[in-house]
Design an enzyme around this catalytic site. Sequence first.
Site: not given
Ligand code: DGJ
Length: 730
Positions: A467, A537
């Site tokens: 991430d 997301d």
């Molecule tokens: C952002 C990501 O896009 C999410 O899927 C998740 O992993 C969160 N970060 C976790 O902090």
Amino acid sequence: MRKLTPFLFFSIILSGQNAYGWDYNKVISTDHSSLVLSGNYGEEPRFSHYGAKVDSASVGSIHDLWVGMNRPAYPVFGSETEKPVSLQLVHADGNPTLFLATESVNTIPVDGGTLTTVKMRDKAYPLIVELKYRTINEADVIEMWTEITNSERKPVVIKRMDSGFLPVRQGDVWLTHLHGSWAAENQITSEPLSPGMKTIRNLDGARNGQAAQPSLMLTLGQQPSETSGNVIGATLCWSGNYDLRIDTENDFCHNLMAGVSSEAMEYRLEPGQSISLPSLALTYSSEGLSGASRNFHKWARAGAIHGGENPRDILLNSWEGVYLDVDETRMNEMMRDFASLGGELFVMDDGWFGEKYPRKQDNAALGDWKVDREKLPGGIESLIRNAKENGLKFGIWIEPESVNSLSELYEKHPDWVLKTAKRDLIMTRGGTQMLLDLSNPKVQDFVFSIVDELLSKYPEISYIKWDANTSIKNFGSQYLPADKQMQTMVDYHLGLENILKRIRKKYPDVVMQACGGGGGRVNYGVMPYFDEVWVSDNTDALQRIYMQWGTSMFYPSMTMAQHVSASPNHQTGRQLPLKFRFDVAMTGRLGMELQPSAMSDEEKDFAKRAIADYKTIRNTVQLGNQYRLISPYDDKGVASLMYVDPDREEAVFFAYKLKHYRYQKIPRFYMAGLDPEKSYRITELTIPSDDSHSHLDGKVVPGRYLMEIGFEVPLGSEYASRVLRLEAIK
Ligand code: DGJ
């Protein structure tokens, strides 16, 4: 050597011959496309053609067909000062101009195609500029990039360094590109090119796929269509800031220039140092946007992404199920429940780490990649054991480029973060997050060690979600010297690439997802090291149709992580049927991201059948050719796409209702890509227990009818959807 003059143009048209007398006409071809450079040794190469295939024997004829298209292959500041250029640098003695002379033009065979190098040298300085063109024949893609070598005695300072330049003949040319933001990535916009400078760019610093995508399509001579028209596609294989510029003056061409952004950037090239710029991948198709996308998809699977030949597992990610409240009992329950649905891989997301500063909120522990034993008393080993007992693989989340000020790492190494001298630190997520300075080799070693330690300690980890949740807010490196601060943004990404190369060398088999706080890391700069991307997301299936459509313009379905999440959706609050959510997620790499224990028995039963259905079409979806049929952006109330396997033996068709009215006239559906001579048996998939099959289920229909006569798809209710599997009859 003859100079171009208006008189000469005239005489060429009259004579119908290639009277230019170039020293060379270099035809660089793929299976169905060509790029032609022409030129004289001792001068700059000229651009002659990019588009439909040209034979070397008749290359002169292309010059007979056009008038006025006299552009350099790569304009530089000096020999051109009155137009935007692709390369600008200041020599050691302060001279800000370049005049390049071609020394050689060579082509050698490489895997899957050829590599052509045009080597140029400045007429007055020992500075070398090489234009590189690599063909990936089967995919009809040409990667172009530039390499610059400083043989002067002192540093030269590069102010602009495009990877590639492409003139496109004016005349009803439409630009299609992607734009967005967090939770609304990769939305499509199309517009006719008009006079002035159009710039698509990213200034995030760390992630470059959210505000815009470093990719575009140009439809030539007509409005964009998914299924018809001549289209040039371009994508810049770079993970940092970029400028894609299209300059349109009142002359013959739109001038496309693409490369590393020159905003807040100067690159100091030391004596004896070379820089190889990221490649700009070009494709040409006469089959509309969808055709250009298919070329990019083939190219991706042939090597532009990692693991392009391996079908992906169906996974459950813990994020929307428990967010940061990871604990052993919850993880074990999720694994057990997912296994009972037919899942294959469990991924523990954020929240599992931190000793001195446990990650209870998003403001602590990044940098301290040690298991939080309060949450996970048995450690990762116990989770892996449990996954195994449930027949699942195990994956884990990390955010290795970042650190929180509440961490042991920051306490020990405050000098490892990006920071502007004499300025206070700006913190992002949680009020404490910063980026590590990846230009520093020690930091690179540390980031590599995060992955290395996890994978060597737990070799059963088969998947990593990488991430990246913050942009470069603190401009400046505590490692680079004062005269190199302006290359911070570039060296960050060169450092990232170094780390990823080391990881891939040692761990070629681990599956890795590039996530950038949603879709921020969707780019071909990192894709040679990653198997897939987190599209967004936002997991709302309705909005996902639009975002996935946009992403699929450039990225193949196997790279697109698409998860079925809870209803009401956590980002939009929308309620959608489980079937619709599955049918939307199934067009890419299927996954789930919810708490399975919150599902009803009926929902579990449906999920089980949908997952089993997906397994029957996984290879076709992930490795087949995609045909986008009715775009959601065309506002017809429906959207539809399909995948066909390369032998045209299997296909799968998807249709979605996006709007619902009484007496609504929805379009007739026409398939594409099938073998017109074969007949196909249709089986309807993902049928809810209370629903009847559509009239198409079980029918055997000639491929030609499905493509030319068309058919109706019953989509009677709001958020209705249908999935049809097609198998050729032997
Ligand atoms: C952002 C990501 O896009 C999410 O899927 C998740 O992993 C969160 N970060 C976790 O902090």
